[in-house]
Design a protein around this motif. Structure first.
Motif, PDB file in Angstrom:
ATOM      1  N   ARG A 262     114.368  45.687  -0.532  1.00 27.67           N
ATOM      2  CA  ARG A 262     115.006  46.974  -0.799  1.00 27.67           C
ATOM      3  C   ARG A 262     115.005  47.215  -2.303  1.00 27.67           C
ATOM      4  O   ARG A 262     114.730  46.304  -3.076  1.00 27.67           O
ATOM      5  CB  ARG A 262     116.448  46.979  -0.287  1.00 27.67           C
ATOM      6  CG  ARG A 262     117.341  45.992  -1.028  1.00 27.67           C
ATOM      7  CD  ARG A 262     118.686  45.785  -0.342  1.00 27.67           C
ATOM      8  NE  ARG A 262     119.589  44.953  -1.133  1.00 27.67           N
ATOM      9  CZ  ARG A 262     119.537  43.629  -1.233  1.00 27.67           C
ATOM     10  NH1 ARG A 262     118.602  42.948  -0.585  1.00 27.67           N
ATOM     11  NH2 ARG A 262     120.403  42.970  -1.975  1.00 27.67           N
ATOM     12  N   PHE A 263     115.316  48.439  -2.707  1.00 29.92           N
ATOM     13  CA  PHE A 263     115.512  48.731  -4.119  1.00 29.92           C
ATOM     14  C   PHE A 263     116.584  49.796  -4.262  1.00 29.92           C
ATOM     15  O   PHE A 263     116.913  50.496  -3.302  1.00 29.92           O
ATOM     16  CB  PHE A 263     114.204  49.123  -4.817  1.00 29.92           C
ATOM     17  CG  PHE A 263     113.566  50.413  -4.354  1.00 29.92           C
ATOM     18  CD1 PHE A 263     113.644  51.569  -5.119  1.00 29.92           C
ATOM     19  CD2 PHE A 263     112.852  50.459  -3.156  1.00 29.92           C
ATOM     20  CE1 PHE A 263     113.036  52.746  -4.699  1.00 29.92           C
ATOM     21  CE2 PHE A 263     112.225  51.630  -2.742  1.00 29.92           C
ATOM     22  CZ  PHE A 263     112.326  52.783  -3.518  1.00 29.92           C
ATOM     23  N   VAL A 264     117.161  49.856  -5.446  1.00 27.55           N
ATOM     24  CA  VAL A 264     118.200  50.830  -5.715  1.00 27.55           C
ATOM     25  C   VAL A 264     117.560  52.073  -6.312  1.00 27.55           C
ATOM     26  O   VAL A 264     116.707  51.983  -7.203  1.00 27.55           O
ATOM     27  CB  VAL A 264     119.268  50.242  -6.660  1.00 27.55           C
ATOM     28  CG1 VAL A 264     120.248  51.323  -7.125  1.00 27.55           C
ATOM     29  CG2 VAL A 264     120.017  49.111  -5.967  1.00 27.55           C
ATOM     30  N   GLN A 265     117.960  53.229  -5.806  1.00 23.26           N
ATOM     31  CA  GLN A 265     117.442  54.488  -6.334  1.00 23.26           C
ATOM     32  C   GLN A 265     118.018  54.728  -7.724  1.00 23.26           C
ATOM     33  O   GLN A 265     119.211  54.964  -7.883  1.00 23.26           O
ATOM     34  CB  GLN A 265     117.803  55.642  -5.398  1.00 23.26           C
ATOM     35  CG  GLN A 265     117.257  56.973  -5.875  1.00 23.26           C
ATOM     36  CD  GLN A 265     117.639  58.110  -4.937  1.00 23.26           C
ATOM     37  OE1 GLN A 265     117.807  57.909  -3.743  1.00 23.26           O
ATOM     38  NE2 GLN A 265     117.777  59.293  -5.495  1.00 23.26           N
ATOM     39  N   GLY A 266     117.137  54.635  -8.725  1.00 22.12           N
ATOM     40  CA  GLY A 266     117.549  54.898 -10.088  1.00 22.12           C
ATOM     41  C   GLY A 266     117.550  56.388 -10.380  1.00 22.12           C
ATOM     42  O   GLY A 266     117.406  57.222  -9.472  1.00 22.12           O
TER      43      GLY A 266
END
Length: 194
Positions: A107-111
């Motif tokens: 997963r990744f965090v929406q910057g």
């Protein structure tokens, strides 16, 4: 799921200081988590002073400066970048949650770094101003290569999918890093094949 066997060609895991380690403010609200992998990395510069202070303390002070600018100046929920590389080669987590997401690779965090790309790309910024011909210090460049190689490996992103902010909008960002993207892609590819 079944864990994949470690690759014989594993990129080095970079040393990244978490938001807890540098004392970040909590985000205003929740940082959106996107399950799956981003399809690109987007390189930025922070347009801060080109300090000669290469200490970890300076990296942490700069991380605070970026977060304050983004939250107080821009009204954003958190630091806009997922990661920031200091001129001394220290890497700090930007948007809270980006580091555990990177380490897990699922997963990744929406910057909040590149209009139209925040749900597809990881934003990696570099401390300093690089649109007036300034050169990044060697430690910064090496840390950027290490971080990009690790992120590409964790998320199965080809090194060809490393871009600069100006590829997606009218901006001078990331300055000289944009001219160096072919070199960055080559060095990231080599770092993955060691």
């Amino acid at each position: 799921g079944i864990a994949a066997a470690p690759s014989a060609h594993a990129a080095v895991e970079p040393d990244i200081d978490s938001t807890a380690e540098w004392g970040a403010r909590p985000p205003n609200g929740t940082n959106p988590v996107i399950w799956g992998s981003p399809d690109k990395l987007i390189v930025h510069h922070t347009v801060s002073a080109n300090t000669e202070d290469f200490s970890r303390e300076q990296a942490h002070a700069h991380a605070h400066w970026v977060q304050d600018l983004h939250m107080d100046g821009n009204g954003w929920r958190d630091s806009g970048y997922n990661f920031v590389v200091s001129r001394g080669g220290w890497i700090t987590e930007g948007c809270t949650g980006s580091l555990p997401a990177l380490l897990d690779g699922d997963r990744f965090v929406q910057g909040i770094h590149t209009a139209g790309q925040n749900t597809q790309g990881i934003g990696i910024s570099n401390e300093g101003s690089y649109h007036e011909g300034a050169e990044p210090p060697a430690a910064q460049w090496e840390a950027l290569v290490t971080l990009c190689a690790y992120a590409c490996e964790q998320y199965a992103i080809p090194s060809s999918e490393i871009y600069g902010h100006m590829d997606f909008g009218s901006t001078l960002c990331p300055g000289i890093f944009h001219e160096r993207l072919p070199r960055l892609r080559d060095e990231v590819e080599r770092a993955r094949d060691l």
